[in-house]
Scaffold this active site. Structure first.
Site, PDB file in Angstrom:
ATOM      1  N   THR A 187       0.677  -1.039  -0.064  1.00  0.00           N
ATOM      2  CA  THR A 187      -0.003  -0.066  -0.001  1.00  0.00           C
ATOM      3  C   THR A 187       0.853   1.191   0.125  1.00  0.00           C
ATOM      4  OG1 THR A 187      -1.452  -1.146   1.188  1.00  0.00           O
ATOM      5  CG2 THR A 187      -1.702   1.103   1.353  1.00  0.00           C
ATOM      6  N   LYS A 199      -7.522   0.648  -2.759  1.00  0.00           N
ATOM      7  CA  LYS A 199      -6.914   0.105  -1.527  1.00  0.00           C
ATOM      8  C   LYS A 199      -7.608   1.131  -0.383  1.00  0.00           C
ATOM      9  CE  LYS A 199      -5.013  -2.359   1.629  1.00  0.00           C
ATOM     10  NZ  LYS A 199      -3.611  -2.960   1.653  1.00  0.00           N
ATOM     11  N   LYS A 213      -0.187   4.016   9.255  1.00  0.00           N
ATOM     12  CA  LYS A 213       0.392   4.722   8.047  1.00  0.00           C
ATOM     13  C   LYS A 213      -0.535   4.806   6.740  1.00  0.00           C
ATOM     14  CE  LYS A 213       1.571   1.740   4.970  1.00  0.00           C
ATOM     15  NZ  LYS A 213       1.836   1.000   3.597  1.00  0.00           N
TER      16      LYS A 213
END
Lengths: 305, 305
Positions: A99, A174, A242
């Site tokens: 990601t 995502k 994150k």
């Protein structure tokens, strides 16, 4: 699948290890690289060749996958002097399955294109179990030609493989996924805290609310674990912080205010402050319990205030 | 089920009408009352007797159900001079199936007990479809003896019927349900707005995220309706604002801070301000779109900024 194409795999953590294993099992000559080489030993036993540097791996691969954690690492893997972009052979296909910020995915694609390389951003959802059982959801961005070239590999790792559009679109998708998960977790944890403070029998509550309009994957799969106080990581708090940070930064760049997501992000940061960075995301209940000076898991019934 | 027990039903709106219909179909002598009597005409055609007052209904019923909207109405139905508590015959069972503050449910139970009446709080989840198809989730609070007496009736209306504990526990469980739904809707709408601003193909995004860890009933059932701009009410915004207000008040009473729920409540209030009180809860996307000066549903692709 053309098994004469040699595969290079960078990043052999929990997810990458399983995913790469499926390609080895499919008959590919596979080269692996990991910053801590000992984490690649299982794959070497399965037939992979360990490379000491990305330079070595890139010089011998036709398709190069990366599955590393943080944006700084992705940047180093791709843009470093000894990195993939400088070292890959013309015509290679580079596939980032971690990601990564969509804007970085676009940057990788543009640089790659100028060097005669193809790229895809193809992040996944489904956790360690999905990776192990080749049941990942794979969200793919990039040129359609590159997608067709990458598809046979994805089919060895995942079950839902959807082409989402040009470079960066896999990463954007995502982030949509992570937004849904994070907001739902806030609601789940607040709902369980309410149930606890109201003195309800938590198992019966889950029975009532799981099957109807309040139902969700998280409620069914993580609800019972939260009640048991099982905070083993399916997905690390450090990683969701994150990811949500990336969503907020991308959203701000697009001038999009997402107040619910901002709150979820802050609660997860508070959870890091409470030393839960390496717990699973369901540990969010601790941040909300701490806020309310409540213990978790709840003490035996009758003892609650 | 003892069909000699005469049933009284107060409140024949969309939900109550279907639920009461199942009891008539099961063979009960049924009396109905509604503030606007014309809304009970369908039930009268099915064999129910229309009562002009609660006094009349209560004097002839053994089991009295209520399904009315707002706390003020519940209060009038139960505590008024001509209300159920003063008018019901000793030994009657009173069952409130609407969403009522748990503290009011306890008050009703205490007053009833002192008058020789039994009570249950038994709110439901599953919407108009669940009511019509007798597939409601029914969350029940009250004495266990009263629960056993009420169970045969519930079995005609619902599929998941769970005894949650003493009076008020059914209502508390319903509030847990509403908390889950509201928080999830915030995440769903923010995620769709992000997808739109990122320029993604929304249908493909739903395909990628629906089946994995981000999956939920709302995503699968309301996600596609939000994309189409279908805001027909399954559940009214005005009602979720009422329910979330109850959760926040009860939580504050228990000294429980629920920041995510407070945000969801405020966004739903903003949605009322935008004249969406009579839309379905999925209209929440408008509140977030308004906040960001974005149109919804999105204009055709390519036209987005």
């Amino acid at each position: 699948m053309d098994t004469k194409q040699r595969v290079g795999w960078i990043g052999t953590g929990v997810m990458g290890r399983s995913m790469c294993g499926h390609l080895i099992a499919a008959g590919h000559t596979t080269l692996v690289y990991n910053r801590s080489p000992e984490k690649a030993s299982g794959l070497v036993e399965k037939g992979a060749t360990l490379c000491r540097t990305i330079v070595e791996l890139a010089s011998k691969s036709d398709v190069i996958f990366s599955m590393v954690g943080f944006p700084e690492e992705v940047e180093a893997v791709y843009f470093g002097e000894q990195g993939v972009l400088k070292q890959a052979r013309p015509g290679s296909l580079l596939i980032d399955m971690g990601t990564t910020p969509p804007s970085m995915a676009v940057q990788i694609a543009q640089t790659a294109s100028s060097l005669g390389l193809q790229t895809l951003d193809a992040p996944v959802s489904g956790g360690d179990i999905g990776a192990r059982e080749a049941r990942l959801s794979i969200m793919v961005g990039g040129d359609e030609g590159a997608f067709r070239r990458g598809l046979p590999y994805f089919e060895k790792m995942g079950r839902s493989i959807v082409y989402q559009g040009p470079s960066g679109c896999g990463q954007h998708t995502k982030l949509v996924n992570q937004t849904l998960i994070a907001a739902n977790m806030v609601g789940l944890c607040e709902a369980l805290l309410y149930a606890y403070r109201a003195g309800l029998e938590m198992d019966r509550v889950l029975e009532s609310v799981s099957s109807g309009a309040a139902g969700s994957w998280s409620l069914s799969n993580l609800g019972p674990r939260i009640l048991k106080g099982d905070f083993q990581p399916g997905f690390f708090v450090d990683h969701i912080v994150k990811d949500l940070g990336i969503v907020l930064a991308e959203a701000a760049r697009m001038r999009l205010s997402l107040p619910g997501l901002a709150l979820a992000h802050q609660l997860y940061v508070a959870l890091q402050a409470a030393s839960h960075g390496q717990s699973g995301t369901q540990a969010l209940v601790h941040a909300l319990a701490n806020l309310n000076h409540l213990p978790w898991p709840p003490p035996p019934r009758g003892a609650a205030g």
